[in-house]
Write an enzyme that holds these catalytic residues in place. Structure first.
Site, PDB file in Angstrom:
ATOM      1  N   PHE A 152       0.859  -1.189   0.000  1.00  0.00           N
ATOM      2  CA  PHE A 152       0.000   0.000   0.000  1.00  0.00           C
ATOM      3  C   PHE A 152       0.894   1.237   0.000  1.00  0.00           C
ATOM      4  O   PHE A 152       0.791   2.098   0.869  1.00  0.00           O
ATOM      5  CB  PHE A 152      -0.934  -0.018   1.217  1.00  0.00           C
ATOM      6  N   ARG A 154       2.253   4.646  -1.641  1.00  0.00           N
ATOM      7  CA  ARG A 154       1.944   5.688  -2.630  1.00  0.00           C
ATOM      8  C   ARG A 154       3.244   6.253  -3.157  1.00  0.00           C
ATOM      9  O   ARG A 154       4.167   6.519  -2.381  1.00  0.00           O
ATOM     10  CB  ARG A 154       1.153   6.827  -1.967  1.00  0.00           C
ATOM     11  N   CYS A 260      -1.180   2.570 -11.023  1.00  0.00           N
ATOM     12  CA  CYS A 260      -1.989   1.682 -10.172  1.00  0.00           C
ATOM     13  C   CYS A 260      -3.490   1.812 -10.414  1.00  0.00           C
ATOM     14  O   CYS A 260      -4.126   0.860 -10.873  1.00  0.00           O
ATOM     15  CB  CYS A 260      -1.679   1.948  -8.710  1.00  0.00           C
TER      16      CYS A 260
HETATM   17  C1  UGA Z   1      -2.101   4.216  -4.981  1.00  0.00           C
HETATM   18  C2  UGA Z   1      -2.647   3.919  -3.568  1.00  0.00           C
HETATM   19  O1  UGA Z   1      -2.927   5.133  -2.887  1.00  0.00           O
HETATM   20  C3  UGA Z   1      -1.651   3.099  -2.750  1.00  0.00           C
HETATM   21  O2  UGA Z   1      -2.223   2.754  -1.506  1.00  0.00           O
HETATM   22  C4  UGA Z   1      -1.311   1.820  -3.533  1.00  0.00           C
HETATM   23  O3  UGA Z   1      -0.368   1.044  -2.854  1.00  0.00           O
HETATM   24  C5  UGA Z   1      -0.746   2.198  -4.895  1.00  0.00           C
HETATM   25  O4  UGA Z   1      -1.737   2.976  -5.607  1.00  0.00           O
HETATM   26  C6  UGA Z   1      -0.439   0.935  -5.659  1.00  0.00           C
HETATM   27  O5  UGA Z   1      -1.361   0.183  -5.959  1.00  0.00           O
HETATM   28  O6  UGA Z   1       0.744   0.637  -5.851  1.00  0.00           O
HETATM   29  P1  UGA Z   1      -0.393   6.000  -6.042  1.00  0.00           P
HETATM   30  O7  UGA Z   1      -1.022   5.621  -7.340  1.00  0.00           O
HETATM   31  O8  UGA Z   1       1.080   5.987  -5.934  1.00  0.00           O
HETATM   32  O9  UGA Z   1      -0.936   5.046  -4.850  1.00  0.00           O
HETATM   33  O10 UGA Z   1      -0.846   7.485  -5.661  1.00  0.00           O
HETATM   34  P2  UGA Z   1      -2.127   8.159  -4.977  1.00  0.00           P
HETATM   35  O11 UGA Z   1      -1.644   9.136  -3.997  1.00  0.00           O
HETATM   36  O12 UGA Z   1      -3.102   7.155  -4.511  1.00  0.00           O
HETATM   37  O13 UGA Z   1      -2.757   8.974  -6.207  1.00  0.00           O
HETATM   38  C7  UGA Z   1      -3.300   8.333  -7.351  1.00  0.00           C
HETATM   39  C8  UGA Z   1      -3.939   9.345  -8.276  1.00  0.00           C
HETATM   40  O14 UGA Z   1      -5.136   9.871  -7.686  1.00  0.00           O
HETATM   41  C9  UGA Z   1      -3.071  10.564  -8.614  1.00  0.00           C
HETATM   42  O15 UGA Z   1      -3.193  10.856  -9.993  1.00  0.00           O
HETATM   43  C10 UGA Z   1      -3.663  11.682  -7.787  1.00  0.00           C
HETATM   44  O16 UGA Z   1      -3.477  12.956  -8.369  1.00  0.00           O
HETATM   45  C11 UGA Z   1      -5.134  11.294  -7.764  1.00  0.00           C
HETATM   46  N1  UGA Z   1      -5.867  11.837  -6.614  1.00  0.00           N
HETATM   47  C12 UGA Z   1      -5.583  11.421  -5.362  1.00  0.00           C
HETATM   48  C13 UGA Z   1      -6.874  12.781  -6.827  1.00  0.00           C
HETATM   49  O17 UGA Z   1      -7.169  13.186  -7.966  1.00  0.00           O
HETATM   50  N2  UGA Z   1      -7.559  13.262  -5.737  1.00  0.00           N
HETATM   51  C14 UGA Z   1      -7.291  12.850  -4.480  1.00  0.00           C
HETATM   52  O18 UGA Z   1      -7.962  13.334  -3.543  1.00  0.00           O
HETATM   53  C15 UGA Z   1      -6.270  11.906  -4.279  1.00  0.00           C
END
Ligand code: UGA
Length: 441
Positions: A152, A154, A260
């Site tokens: 998990f 990020r 992811c």
């Molecule tokens: C995500 C999960 O949060 C991790 O728990 C998981 O381990 C990981 O995928 C994985 O499967 O390896 P990650 O993709 O690195 O992590 O980043 P996030 O912070 O979750 O953001 C993902 C996307 O959602 C980004 O493009 C971000 O800009 C977007 N996002 C996030 C939003 O548009 N709004 C939000 O409120 C949060």
């Protein structure tokens, strides 16, 4: 403990370095010899805050090794993590051929009991296939266990997430496997959820899909805010203070990207389909995510009228801040749409410029001809110069502290579309900008 991590991508590398830092002896294995050579010389293949120092320290102190030889790694380690890629196939399913290949190699190399742990994000039932594959090639009848231990992490805060997890999920079939993994994670002092293997596999896909759904939900609410003149930040603050909802992942924007969420969502939809279930909610989550990118272009059209021959600056290419990862980044699709409209595009990202150059060069040659007309700039001010509009595509901290008086002078028209809602609309409007956020009043 002696640990082998197969696959030195984002997950494998961070996991290996962190396990070493907890005092274990770790061998990170990858079949990409160039990558291994660089890692041995202390060069990181990705940008992740804190990773370089962590790798260098643990390497120097003799706890972290890099090798392209899977056999040696498996021979020396009791616990073997599979952290190879599971990229999407054309039909949206995860490609598990690397996982299968590695399982076979492990079976052929293990000299005595080994615990083989799935770390890569995989569809439910992969554990069974890994076990089956190892059994088929385990001609010397060596004892082994298979476990699932989804990550998990990020990107951008992966080390912090590893060292201070909300929970650790362990899917096991035997007490021996359970005891080994519980012992390994003991120093982290985090809640450990022990389940069967299939449930652990599902926890990962369900968690990522739920988070993606939360983002698409708030994006849909933001679109309504735009239509009725309400303010999304006020709405999400009001919602998020309810502990059952929670304030995390309620930031509206131009959609989620990365390696992811988009991949895991479509894989989960496919798994459901195979089981005979139509996971309609998740299809809608994908639809909203696609819409967000088109919506940005519509907003710009509303502000600039014709897009053809206009100059548009994009601040941020990475799919999120603190990473140089541009896989499935919304910015790239927005750039493609703008180019199709005949826009001259200028871009800047603090960390992702090299990756952006390579990706856009490829696309430029196939979609727009050799003179793709994308200008790569050295900073936000160079992007602003003679631009008709700025788009904020990634919420890097350095974009939060720009000198807007200077930017206004540099731009041809003072227009900002804030795709990550990082600015106060009133402040920018006072400075004379025409400003649109996502669902902002
Ligand atoms: C995500 C999960 O949060 C991790 O728990 C998981 O381990 C990981 O995928 C994985 O499967 O390896 P990650 O993709 O690195 O992590 O980043 P996030 O912070 O979750 O953001 C993902 C996307 O959602 C980004 O493009 C971000 O800009 C977007 N996002 C996030 C939003 O548009 N709004 C939000 O409120 C949060």
């Amino acid at each position: 403990m002696n640990i082998c991590i197969i696959g030195s991508g984002h997950v494998g590398l961070v996991t290996g370095a962190c396990f070493a830092d907890l005092g274990n002896k770790v061998i990170c294995v990858d079949n990409d010899e160039e990558k291994i050579g660089k890692l041995q010389r202390g060069m990181m293949p990705i940008y992740e805050p804190g990773l370089e120092e962590l790798v260098k320290r643990n390497k120097k102190e003799g706890r972290l090794y890099f090798s392209s030889g899977l056999k040696g790694g498996v021979r020396k380690s009791e616990i073997i993590f599979i952290a190879v890629g599971t990229p999407p196939r054309d039909n949206g399913e995860a490609d598990l051929s690397y996982v299968e290949h590695v399982s076979r190699e492990i079976a052929l190399s293990m000299p005595s009991y080994r615990l083989i742990v799935e770390k890569s994000t995989v569809p439910v039932n992969t554990g069974e296939w890994v076990e089956h594959t190892i059994k088929v090639f385990n001609s010397r009848n060596v004892r082994f266990d298979v476990a699932s231990n989804p990550e998990f992490l990020r990107e951008g805060s992966a080390i912090e997430d590893f060292m201070h997890p909300d929970r650790i999920v362990i899917g096991v079939k035997s007490k021996r496997a359970r005891d080994l993994l519980v012992e390994l994670y003991k120093p982290l002092k985090a809640p450990i959820v022990v389940t069967d293997i299939k449930s652990a596999e599902l926890i990962k896909h369900a968690s990522n899909s739920f988070l993606a759904a939360k983002i698409s939900f708030i994006n849909a609410v933001a679109n309504i805010c735009d239509m009725v003149g309400a303010d999304l930040v006020e709405v999400s603050t009001g919602m998020g203070l309810d502990k059952m909802i929670g304030k995390e992942f309620l930031n509206a924007g131009i959609g989620f990207g990365g390696s992811c969420f988009p991949k895991d969502l479509s894989a989960f939809v496919k798994i459901a389909e195979r089981c005979g279930y139509d996971f309609g909610i998740l299809k809608e989550v994908e639809k909203v995510n696609e819409y967000q990118k088109r919506m940005v272009v519509k907003k710009i059209e509303g502000l600039l009228w014709n897009l053809s021959k206009k100059t548009i600056g994009i601040l941020g290419i990475a799919f999120k801040p603190d990473t140089d990862d541009i896989r499935s980044a919304p910015s790239l699709e927005i750039i493609s749409m703008l180019k199709r409209e005949g826009v001259r595009v200028k871009i800047y990202d603090p960390e992702a410029m090299d990756k952006a150059k390579r990706a856009l060069a490829k696309e430029g040659i196939s979609s727009f001809g050799k003179n793709a007309g994308i200008e790569f700039c050295k900073d936000a001010y160079a992007v602003s110069k003679d631009s008709d509009c700025l788009i904020i595509a990634t919420e890097w901290n350095e974009f939060k502290e720009l000198d807007f008086k200077k930017i206004k002078k540099l731009m041809r028209q003072p227009v900002i579309v804030d795709g990550r809602n990082i600015y106060d609309p009133e402040e920018l409007q006072k400075l004379g900008f025409r400003y649109l956020g996502i669902g902002r009043r």
